[in-house]
Enzyme design. Structure first.
Site, PDB file in Angstrom:
ATOM      1  N   HIS A   1       0.831  -1.214   0.000  1.00 22.53           N
ATOM      2  CA  HIS A   1       0.000   0.000   0.000  1.00 22.53           C
ATOM      3  C   HIS A   1       0.864   1.262   0.000  1.00 22.53           C
ATOM      4  CE1 HIS A   1      -3.555   2.369   1.676  1.00 22.53           C
ATOM      5  NE2 HIS A   1      -2.551   3.120   2.082  1.00 22.53           N
ATOM      6  N   GLU A   2       1.830   1.314   0.885  1.00 25.69           N
ATOM      7  CA  GLU A   2       2.648   2.536   0.983  1.00 25.69           C
ATOM      8  C   GLU A   2       3.469   2.754  -0.285  1.00 25.69           C
ATOM      9  OE1 GLU A   2       1.898   4.519   3.179  1.00 25.69           O
ATOM     10  OE2 GLU A   2       0.875   3.185   4.582  1.00 25.69           O
TER      11      GLU A   2
HETATM   12 ZN   LIG Z   1      -2.409   5.149   2.511  1.00 29.41          ZN
END
Ligand SMILES: [Zn+2]
Length: 327
Positions: free
Chosen positions: A243-244
């Site tokens: 996600h990051e």
């Molecule tokens: Zn995020």
């Protein structure tokens, strides 16, 4: 919907889960300085968009107010305008140099393990968790877990272990975070620097969006126990990293902008009014077509619930790479 397919290797990695309190770090860290991540100054005479940390991924149950930097509509407009300008700038450069944009990218990864001491509780995670994290990234970004393949693969270049109690936990927006990154960051704009440790405020991670000029703050910060086999229950299959890095590659959250406007600036992710947590069934928060994209890596659901990027997201990431990070 539900559990993602093709996760045998990730399932077996999910051992040693304990009941790490979801709000452990909130309680342990105490007062966190007001987020200062919006304080970007113009760099080198050209005005860059605000140096926003992309909105961090938070554990369910953590307080929404602790998300450091939700992007406003104005910030998104500013970033989109900058992307268009960066694309045009790079297109001119490539035309002059006779260089084609990249279609596939292998990203060198430098991992900084921030430790308080030599204990596991003090941040000393084994190398095996890091190599499994790289494997999770390669599965996710190749489309092996579902959804669209992307142009990206990841190659571990270095594990840098740093014992420094003044950087532990890593506090979002703090001067200590700046000091840590300024001291440790390696490589050019194409090098992914990952900082692993305990984090402030119950956060799972946060990231910087790409910028035209190399910035020492550039990189992603991830809760070390969110790596595969970590102790962060429901968030220990490595998808905080997925996600990051999506933010680092210029993706917004699927719930960016809510139900109105251009949302996350990607056409094939259904609009979503707010973050989804856990793994809800049939969630549909906007009248626009499509159920909420709760299985998308850029939502806030459990690792076991998220398993895909869309082709629109894959395209956006590659466009941004060629605009910002390609040599
Ligand atoms: Zn995020």
């Amino acid at each position: 919907m539900g559990l993602r397919p093709n996760l045998l290797t990730r399932r077996t990695a999910g051992v040693a889960s304990t009941t790490l309190a979801l709000l452990l770090s909130t309680a342990a860290v105490g007062v966190v300085p007001a987020a200062s991540a919006f304080s970007a100054a113009p760099v080198g005479g050209c005005v860059e968009p605000a140096d926003v940390h992309s909105d961090a991924r938070v554990k369910a149950g953590a307080h929404a107010k602790h998300e450091p930097n939700e992007l406003t509509a104005a910030q998104v407009r500013e970033r989109e305008a900058d992307l268009a300008a960066a694309q045009a700038e790079r297109a001119r450069f490539r035309a002059g140099a006779g260089v084609a944009p990249l279609a596939t990218v292998t990203i060198p990864v430098v991992v900084h393990v921030i430790q308080r001491d030599s204990t596991r509780a003090g941040g000393n995670i084994p190398d095996s968790m890091i190599t499994q994290q790289i494997s999770v990234l390669n599965q996710a970004y190749s489309g092996a877990t579902g959804g669209a393949p992307t142009a990206f693969s990841f190659q571990l270049q270095k594990i840098n272990r740093v014992t420094n109690p003044s950087w532990y936990p890593i506090i979002s927006g703090s001067s200590a975070e700046r000091s840590m990154k300024t001291t440790l960051r390696e490589g050019g704009k194409n090098t992914l620097n990952m900082y692993l440790g305990e984090l402030s405020d119950g956060l799972l991670g946060w990231a910087t969006f790409p910028k035209r000029k190399l910035d020492s703050m550039d990189g992603v910060v991830v809760l070390s126990e969110s790596l595969p086999g970590g102790t962060a229950t429901n968030y220990n299959q490595g998808d905080t990293g997925t996600h990051e890095i999506g933010h680092w590659l210029n993706l917004y959250h699927t719930f960016q902008g809510g139900c109105s406007g251009s949302g996350d600036s990607v056409d094939d992710t259904a609009a979503e009014a707010s973050p989804a947590y856990q793994c809800p069934t049939g969630r549909d928060t906007c009248t626009a077509p499509g159920l909420d994209p709760i299985t998308n890596f850029m939502d806030y659901t459990y690792d076991s619930c998220m398993y895909q990027f869309t082709s629109g997201q894959a395209s956006r990431m590659l466009t941004a790479w060629n605009a910002y990070r390609a040599a």
